[in-house]
Structures are given as structure tokens and as C-alpha cells.
Design an enzyme around this catalytic site. Structure first.
Site, PDB file in Angstrom:
ATOM      1  N   GLY A  13       0.819  -1.219   0.000  1.00 48.37           N
ATOM      2  CA  GLY A  13       0.000   0.000   0.000  1.00 48.37           C
ATOM      3  C   GLY A  13       0.845   1.258   0.000  1.00 48.37           C
ATOM      4  N   ILE A  14       2.053   1.165  -0.562  1.00 49.32           N
ATOM      5  CA  ILE A  14       2.971   2.326  -0.506  1.00 49.32           C
ATOM      6  C   ILE A  14       2.460   3.512  -1.325  1.00 49.32           C
ATOM      7  CG2 ILE A  14       4.469   1.648  -2.471  1.00 49.32           C
ATOM      8  CD1 ILE A  14       6.842   2.542  -0.508  1.00 49.32           C
ATOM      9  N   THR A  15       1.621   3.246  -2.323  1.00 54.37           N
ATOM     10  CA  THR A  15       1.088   4.348  -3.145  1.00 54.37           C
ATOM     11  C   THR A  15      -0.074   5.066  -2.460  1.00 54.37           C
ATOM     12  OG1 THR A  15      -0.333   2.755  -4.269  1.00 54.37           O
ATOM     13  CG2 THR A  15       1.745   3.314  -5.357  1.00 54.37           C
ATOM     14  N   ASP A  61       0.414  -8.521  -5.633  1.00 50.22           N
ATOM     15  CA  ASP A  61      -0.980  -8.211  -5.325  1.00 50.22           C
ATOM     16  C   ASP A  61      -1.369  -9.035  -4.105  1.00 50.22           C
ATOM     17  OD1 ASP A  61      -3.588  -7.087  -7.201  1.00 50.22           O
ATOM     18  OD2 ASP A  61      -4.010  -8.373  -5.474  1.00 50.22           O
ATOM     19  N   LEU A  62      -2.144  -8.420  -3.231  1.00 49.40           N
ATOM     20  CA  LEU A  62      -2.529  -9.116  -1.993  1.00 49.40           C
ATOM     21  C   LEU A  62      -3.450 -10.305  -2.244  1.00 49.40           C
ATOM     22  CD1 LEU A  62      -1.101  -7.129  -0.156  1.00 49.40           C
ATOM     23  CD2 LEU A  62      -3.192  -6.925   1.159  1.00 49.40           C
ATOM     24  N   LEU A  83      -0.216  -2.225   4.751  1.00 49.80           N
ATOM     25  CA  LEU A  83      -1.138  -1.090   4.671  1.00 49.80           C
ATOM     26  C   LEU A  83      -2.101  -1.231   3.494  1.00 49.80           C
ATOM     27  CD1 LEU A  83       1.329   1.876   5.356  1.00 49.80           C
ATOM     28  CD2 LEU A  83       0.255   0.310   6.957  1.00 49.80           C
ATOM     29  N   ALA A  85      -5.140  -2.164   1.187  1.00 50.53           N
ATOM     30  CA  ALA A  85      -6.533  -2.569   1.432  1.00 50.53           C
ATOM     31  C   ALA A  85      -7.435  -1.876   0.423  1.00 50.53           C
ATOM     32  CB  ALA A  85      -6.971  -2.161   2.839  1.00 50.53           C
ATOM     33  N   SER A 128      -8.386  -1.003  12.113  1.00 54.36           N
ATOM     34  CA  SER A 128      -9.158   0.233  11.999  1.00 54.36           C
ATOM     35  C   SER A 128     -10.197   0.390  13.096  1.00 54.36           C
ATOM     36  CB  SER A 128      -9.872   0.215  10.643  1.00 54.36           C
ATOM     37  OG  SER A 128     -10.902   1.178  10.617  1.00 54.36           O
ATOM     38  N   GLU A 130     -12.987   1.360  12.509  1.00 61.06           N
ATOM     39  CA  GLU A 130     -14.258   0.885  11.918  1.00 61.06           C
ATOM     40  C   GLU A 130     -14.646  -0.465  12.514  1.00 61.06           C
ATOM     41  OE1 GLU A 130     -16.679   1.679   9.188  1.00 61.06           O
ATOM     42  OE2 GLU A 130     -16.111   3.560  10.112  1.00 61.06           O
ATOM     43  N   TYR A 152     -16.442  -3.531   4.877  1.00 61.96           N
ATOM     44  CA  TYR A 152     -15.060  -3.127   5.165  1.00 61.96           C
ATOM     45  C   TYR A 152     -14.721  -3.415   6.629  1.00 61.96           C
ATOM     46  CZ  TYR A 152     -11.160  -0.016   6.357  1.00 61.96           C
ATOM     47  OH  TYR A 152      -9.980   0.500   6.843  1.00 61.96           O
ATOM     48  N   HIS A 182      -7.294   9.113  10.144  1.00 61.16           N
ATOM     49  CA  HIS A 182      -6.202  10.079  10.031  1.00 61.16           C
ATOM     50  C   HIS A 182      -6.119  10.575   8.598  1.00 61.16           C
ATOM     51  CE1 HIS A 182      -4.775   5.916  10.040  1.00 61.16           C
ATOM     52  NE2 HIS A 182      -4.001   6.279   9.032  1.00 61.16           N
TER      53      HIS A 182
END
Ligand code: NAP
Ligand code: GDD
Length: 331
Positions: A13-15, A61-62, A83, A85, A128, A130, A152, A182
Site C-alpha cells: 500500500g505504498i502508493t 498483489d494481496l 497497509l 486494502a 481500523s 471501523e 469493510y 487520520h
């Protein structure tokens, strides 16, 4: 450690918003950073392009086990930060299967890759608030029962428990950071704070007249992403793997976020915000407020950016960005 003698970290998830801040933070700490990106017909490296030459990007890919095993085998990191998701709550009702595959099972994919390659690699899971959903107590802390209110949230509960399970089953250093909302100038455009900040910027520059939003009564515990990635790293440096709530300890309504953002540039939010039921959710999370006492005491973590400063920072950044684009003829 790599041959350079520097510690190595893999960031999935670096992008994304958090990936970009975490990578910057790790670079400052002297890490070699390996970022996982998925194949796309167009590159989406806007958030990382200013340091892209200092990191190594790897394709995976995850939802593809072999690709994650290859990443861990080749990078041989000390730490893995998961990270990646499908992170937008409304999309999780439209694409519940995909959300489950990436946000839930994707966590197992990364844990399995570590288990197979080298169980001593440390693992961070981006859990999260959530998961608290229809919160069973306020404020929410590590011991508060979960009651997710979206596909989610349900997927994140799976991700949390599989992390705990790999820790308990295999003795792995696997931690779950239960982070409250955040935000930052790098936040995705569809999330409410960024929708508001971009809307305010466009109205201030005369490009628009209104922002259309859903539930103005929802309350969130909002902090600054730059502060929160520090907590991720601190959790990974502890002697024992444990889970932590990370939050500002204040809650504000969407209405208050509008007030803070519009008043920052001398506008009255009530003149420009229209409620559009199109943005209501099938099941809402009404109130989130985190108790991060454990993180503050044990990790010595404290957030530095306040709610009003955060909204102001995001509005200023969007105004600057639009003005820059305008100079280049893009507006
Ligand atoms: P974000 O901006 O939406 O970034 C998500 C990242 O995941 C992107 O880099 C995306 O890649 C990548 N990704 C999505 N599907 C993937 C797949 N199948 N394989 C590999 N990579 C994939 O999210 P964020 O705000 O930075 O949040 C980071 C993490 O923290 C997420 O797990 C989120 O659920 C969690 N979290 C966020 C918050 C918050 O308030 N921001 C709070 C608690 C937890 P592309 O660029 O290719 O789409
Ligand atoms: N996105 C959005 N758009 N939200 C709106 C709008 C709107 O037009 N109008 C009101 N809201 C309300 C939503 O109903 C919700 O109650 C609140 O604003 C926050 O919505 P988001 O900014 O989309 O974030 P979220 O709280 O659903 O989820 C974010 O935070 C989670 C942590 O609690 C995401 O980053 C998740 O990935 C993360 O886990």
C-alpha cells in the site's frame, strides 16, 4: 539487514496516503524501503514520486500468494507493514467480495508469505476503528468489543484476528494497530475531510459554489497521518508484540469539520454545504472516540497536529495545488 547494513522494510500500500508517509519516515530512519505496487495500465505514483528514486518498487498483489512470497523472499526484510486494502467504506457495499478478498484474506496472504519464508520477520497490520462500528462503549480502547457496520469493517475484524492468531499459533511478532481516522493533504479525494478541503479551495478560488455531503452528524476522532505512521513504527520496535489503539482523543462531527475548513478562509459553511442523501450509508458508524492511553504510555507516542490545524493545512494545500495547476492551464 541488507548487504548495505541498513534495516529493510516492506510496505504494502505504498502508493496510498499512509504508505507514502510511512516510507518517508522509514527513509529518514535509515531503512532500505521496498514498496509493493500492483500492476496498472497507468502509473499512480503521485504520492511517492518525490522519493521514488530512493526506494525499490516490487510488483505483487494481496490476492496472489506467489507474488507475496516472491516479495518477501527477494527483499528479506526485518519488518513488513501491511497497509494495502480496499479502504473506502462505501465501496465495500458495492464490492463486498473484493473487499473481503483484499482487506481480509489479503492479510493472511502476507502472513503466510512471512511464515513460509522467515517467521522472525516482524509484521504490522493496519487495523481500523471501523471495527468498533456500533460502538459498545465510549471511548473505545483495545478491550472494547468489535461491532463492525460495513463489509469493510467486517473484513478488518478478520484481518485483526488473523494477525492475533498468527502471533499465538506461530509465535510471530505480529501486531495490530487499531488506528482511528487520520487525514492529510494526501488523503484520497472521496474521504470526507478531503472532499471538504478540496471543496473549500474550489469555492475560495471561484471554481465552484457548493459541496454536497451526506450525514453531517457523524462524529469521528480525526488525526494527522504523519503523526500516526510514527506510532506504527514504534509498535514494531517493542520487545513484545501487542495491539494498540492510536487516536487523538477528541471527537468532532462532519459539521464541525466543515466549520473549521470554511472559516479558515473566511467563509460560512452554511452558505455552501448541501446535504445530499445520495451520500448516506446503508449502516452508519455514528460516533468514534479513541482512548490511546496505552500507546501514549507504552510507546511514548503523542500526536502533534490538532484537528483545526489539520483542516487548515488541508485547505491551504488544496488551494496551493489548484493555483499551481491553474498556472499550468489545468484548471
Ligand atoms: P489508501 O490511501 O486507500 O491506500 C490503499 C493502498 O492499498 C493503495 O496503495 C492501493 O494501491 C493498495 N492496494 C489496494 N488493493 C491492493 C491489492 N489487491 N494488492 C496490493 N495493493 C493494494 O489507504 P490509507 O488511508 O493509506 O490507509 C492505509 C491502511 O490503513 C489501509 O489498510 C486502511 O484500511 C487502513 N486504515 C486507514 C485509516 C485512515 O484513516 N486512513 C484508519 C485506519 C485504518 P493502488 O494505489 O494501486 O490503489
Ligand atoms: N466519504 C464521505 N463523503 N463521507 C461523508 C460524506 C461524504 O460526502 N458526508 C458525510 N460523511 C460521513 C460518513 O457518513 C462517515 O460517517 C464520515 O463522514 C467519515 O467518512 P470517511 O471520511 O469516508 O471515512 P470513514 O470513517 O468511513 O473511514 C475512514 O476511516 C476508517 C477509520 O475509522 C477510512 O480511512 C477507513 O479506511 C478507515 O479504516
Amino acid at each position: 539487514m541488507g548487504s548495505s547494513g541498513k534495516p529493510r522494510a516492506v510496505v504494502t500500500g505504498i502508493t496510498g496516503q499512509d504508505g507514502s508517509y510511512l516510507a518517508e519516515f522509514l527513509l529518514e530512519k535509515g531503512y532500505d524501503v521496498f514498496g509493493v505496487v500492483r500492476r496498472s495500465s497507468t502509473e499512480k505514483f503521485e504520492r511517492i514520486k518525490h522519493f521514488q528514486d530512493r526506494i525499490t518498487l516490487m510488483h505483487a498483489d494481496l490476492t496472489d500468494q506467489g507474488s507475496m512470497i516472491d516479495v518477501i523472499t527477494e527483499a528479506r526484510p526485518r519488518e513488513v507493514y501491511n497497509l494495502a486494502a480496499q479502504s473506502f467504506v462505501p465501496t465495500s457495499w458495492k464490492q463486498p467480495m473484493l473487499t473481503g478478498q483484499v482487506t481480509a484474506l489479503g492479510v493472511t496472504c502476507v502472513l503466510e508469505a512471512i511464515r513460509v519464508v522467515d517467521k522472525s520477520i516482524r509484521f504490522y497490520q493496519a487495523s481500523s476503528s471501523e471495527m468498533f462500528g456500533n460502538a459498545q462503549e465510549t471511548p473505545q480502547r483495545e478491550s472494547t468489543p468489535f461491532y463492525p457496520r460495513s463489509p469493510y469493517g467486517v473484513a478488518k475484524v478478520y484481518g485483526h484476528w488473523i494477525t492475533v492468531n498468527y502471533r499465538e499459533s506461530y509465535g510471530m511478532f505480529a501486531v495490530s494497530g487499531i488506528l482511528f481516522n487520520h487525514e492529510s493533504p494526501r488523503r484520497g479525494l472521496e474521504f470526507v475531510t478531503r472532499k471538504i478541503s478540496l471543496g473549500v479551495a474550489r469555492i475560495r478560488l471561484g471554481l465552484d459554489t457548493e459541496v454536497r455531503l451526506g450525514n453531517l452528524d457523524a462524529k469521528r476522532d480525526w488525526g494527522y497521518a504523519g503523526d500516526y505512521v510514527r506510532a506504527m513504527w514504534l509498535m514494531m520496535q517493542q520487545e513484545t508484540p501487542e495491539d494498540y489503539v492510536v487516536s487523538s482523543g477528541e471527537t468532532h462531527s462532519v459539521r464541525e469539520a466543515c466549520e473549521a475548513a470554511f472559516s479558515h478562509v473566511g467563509l460560512n459553511w452554511e452558505d455552501h454545504v448541501t446535504v445530499d442523501p445520495k451520500f448516506y450509508r446503508p449502516a452508519e458508524v455514528h460516533l468514534l472516540l479513541g482512548d490511546s492511553a496505552k500507546a501514549r504510555t507504552r510507546l511514548k507516542w503523542t500526536p502533534e497536529v490538532s484537528f483545526r490545524d489539520l483542516m487548515g493545512m488541508m485547505v491551504d494545500a488544496d488551494i496551493e495545488r489548484l493555483q499551481r495547476e491553474n498556472q499550468h492551464g489545468a484548471v
